[in-house]
Enzyme design. Structure first.
Site, PDB file in Angstrom:
ATOM      1  N   SER A 256      -3.451   2.016   0.403  1.00 37.49           N
ATOM      2  CA  SER A 256      -4.247   1.070  -0.744  1.00 37.49           C
ATOM      3  C   SER A 256      -4.430   1.325  -1.978  1.00 37.49           C
ATOM      4  CB  SER A 256      -5.693   0.614   0.086  1.00 37.49           C
ATOM      5  OG  SER A 256      -5.650  -0.413   1.726  1.00 37.49           O
TER       6      SER A 256
ATOM      7  N   SER B 204     -11.458  -3.748  -0.153  1.00 39.07           N
ATOM      8  CA  SER B 204      -9.321  -3.335  -0.687  1.00 39.07           C
ATOM      9  C   SER B 204      -9.549  -4.044   0.382  1.00 39.07           C
ATOM     10  CB  SER B 204      -9.539  -1.916   0.437  1.00 39.07           C
ATOM     11  OG  SER B 204      -8.154  -1.950   0.636  1.00 39.07           O
TER      12      SER B 204
ATOM     13  N   LYS C 204      -3.078  -1.184  -4.257  1.00 41.58           N
ATOM     14  CA  LYS C 204      -3.731  -2.514  -5.010  1.00 41.58           C
ATOM     15  C   LYS C 204      -4.149  -1.804  -6.056  1.00 41.58           C
ATOM     16  CE  LYS C 204      -5.613  -3.463  -0.931  1.00 41.58           C
ATOM     17  NZ  LYS C 204      -5.451  -2.937   0.953  1.00 41.58           N
TER      18      LYS C 204
END
Length: 379
Positions: A59, A114, A62
Site C-alpha cells: 500500500s 489505506s 498509494k
C-alpha cells in the site's frame, strides 16, 4: 573566495550543537530487505541498503495515487463509487456502490485507513479506469526519475500480479517530489484522525491513521504503511526536526517500526543540516562591457543546505560556471551562471547565479556626460 567560504562553513558547523556520538556511530543493522533515508531538501541519500533492488511495495503504492490525484484532480469534485471500487478487498473505508463523496474525503480515506476501495474510486474518477490511471502513475514515475518502478494497481494489491514493483530509492524519490510540490500532500499524510461523511447513516466515518510513527517518533509527520503476503511489511516514513525533514523507506521489513526508527535516528544523529549558500549572498564580481557601470555583483538565487557529518566539512567545494565579463544591458535577476556544490568531488546540487542589479547600456548622452566630467576633473 574558496578559502573564505571554507572558513565560514567550518565556523558555522563547529558552532552548531552536535551530539558527540554522531562521529562514532555506525550505520545500523536492520532486517529490511531494502531501505533508504533521503534528505527532502537536497535529495542526498544518508542511509542505504539494496536501494535499487526491485520489490513489491504493497500500500505504499498509494503515495503515487495521492500524488496523481493532487496533480490532476479537483479536490471539490464529487466522486461516484462504482461496483468495482466498492467490491475491492483488503483494507477498506466501506464504500457502497453509487455512494457519492468529495474527492478530498476519499484522499483521507486512502492514506489514513489505506482504503483499497477509495484507491479504485479515485483511479476511475481521474483516469477513467484503473488501467488508464496506472498508465498515468507510470508516466509520472518516469518524469520524476523513478525508472525502476512499475504500477499496475492504485492500491498496491498484488494477488496474481507479478509486475507491480518499485525500489527503496524510487519510492523515496516519489515521496520527496510529493512533499516538494504539494502542501496538501504533507497535510494529508500527517493527519492522525479525521471524520468524513457516510451516506445513508446517522454518523460519520471515523478514520485513524495506521502510521504509528505519527505518535511514537519525535517529529514524525508521514507517510504510508503497507502489507501484502508478497511484499511483506513496508513503511515510508518522514520526520521533521528543526525544519529539517528526512524520508525513510523500508521494504519487506518484519520489524518495520523499529527498522525505520533506527535508520532515522542514525541519520538525524550523524548528519546535520549546513547552509552552504545563502540567497542574495554575493558570489562573484565581474566586469561589464559598454555599460553605465564598470562592475556587476553576482548573487546566489536561492539557499542551499546540505546534511553533512562533521568529518565531511573539509570536503565541501563550490565551483562556478560564470563569464569573466558581460556586455550591457543586464537586468537585475538575469541568470548569469551556476554554482555547483560538491561533496567529495560529487555534485550535490546547483544554484543559479544572477545579476544583483540592472546595468543599462551606454548611450550618446551618457558618453557625452562622461567625457565632460572627465575633462572637468583634469582641470
Amino acid at each position: 573566495m574558496k578559502k573564505t567560504l571554507l572558513f565560514l562553513l567550518i565556523f558555522t558547523f563547529l558552532m552548531t550543537p552536535i551530539n558527540v556520538k554522531a562521529e562514532s556511530i555506525d550505520p545500523p543493522q536492520i532486517a529490511a530487505k531494502a531501505a533508504i533515508v533521503m534528505d527532502q531538501k537536497s535529495g542526498r541519500v544518508l542511509y542505504e541498503k539494496n536501494i535499487n533492488e526491485k520489490l513489491p511495495m504493497a500500500s505504499t503504492t498509494k503515495i503515487m495515487t495521492l500524488l496523481i490525484a493532487l496533480e490532476y484532480g479537483n479536490l471539490n469534485d464529487i466522486v461516484t463509487v462504482s461496483k468495482r471500487a466498492a467490491s475491492v478487498g483488503g483494507s477498506s473505508i466501506w464504500l457502497a456502490p453509487g455512494e457519492k463523496l468529495p474527492l478530498i474525503d476519499l484522499l483521507y480515506g486512502l492514506m489514513l485507513n489505506s482504503g483499497n476501495d477509495a484507491a479504485t474510486a479515485i483511479a476511475e474518477h481521474i483516469g477513467g479506469s484503473v488501467e488508464k490511471f496506472a498508465e498515468m502513475m507510470n508516466k509520472k514515475a518516469r518524469d520524476i526519475g523513478a525508472y525502476n518502478t512499475n504500477f499496475v494497481t492504485p492500491s498496491g494489491l498484488d494477488i496474481g500480479i507479478n509486475n507491480h514493483y518499485t525500489t527503496a530509492y524510487d519510492l523515496a524519490l516519489i515521496t520527496r517530489y510529493a512533499f516538494n510540490n504539494y502542501s496538501k500532500f504533507a497535510e494529508i499524510v500527517s493527519t492522525k484522525e479525521k471524520t468524513i461523511p457516510w451516506s445513508g447513516r446517522d454518523y460519520d466515518r471515523y478514520l485513524r491513521n495506521k502510521n504509528k510513527m505519527l505518535w511514537q517518533y519525535e517529529g514524525g509527520d508521514g507517510v504510508k504503511t503497507g502489507f501484502t503476503n508478497k511484499a511483506g511489511r513496508c513503511l515510508v516514513a518522514s520526520a521533521t526536526r528543526d525544519g529539517h525533514r528526512l524520508i525513510s523507506v523500508v521494504l519487506n521489513s518484519g520489524p518495520m517500526w523499529e527498522d525505520s526508527q533506527k535508520i532515522l535516528d542514525y541519520s538525524f544523529e550523524k548528519y546535520k543540516p549546513l547552509k552552504i549558500i545563502s540567497k542574495y549572498q554575493v558570489a562573484k564580481t565581474i566586469i561589464v562591457i559598454n555599460g553605465k557601470g564598470k562592475y556587476l555583483s553576482l548573487q546566489y538565487n536561492d539557499d542551499f543546505t546540505l546534511p553533512v557529518s562533521k568529518e565531511e566539512i573539509l570536503n565541501i567545494k563550490v565551483e562556478y560556471s560564470i563569464p569573466k565579463s558581460m556586455k550591457a544591458p543586464i537586468g537585475v535577476g538575469e541568470k548569469v551562471g551556476i554554482a555547483k556544490v560538491l561533496l567529495n568531488d560529487k555534485q550535490m546540487g546547483t544554484i543559479d547565479i544572477v545579476a544583483g542589479k540592472t546595468i543599462d547600456k551606454r548611450d550618446y548622452n551618457y558618453n557625452l556626460k562622461t567625457i565632460i566630467k572627465n575633462w572637468i576633473n583634469i582641470f
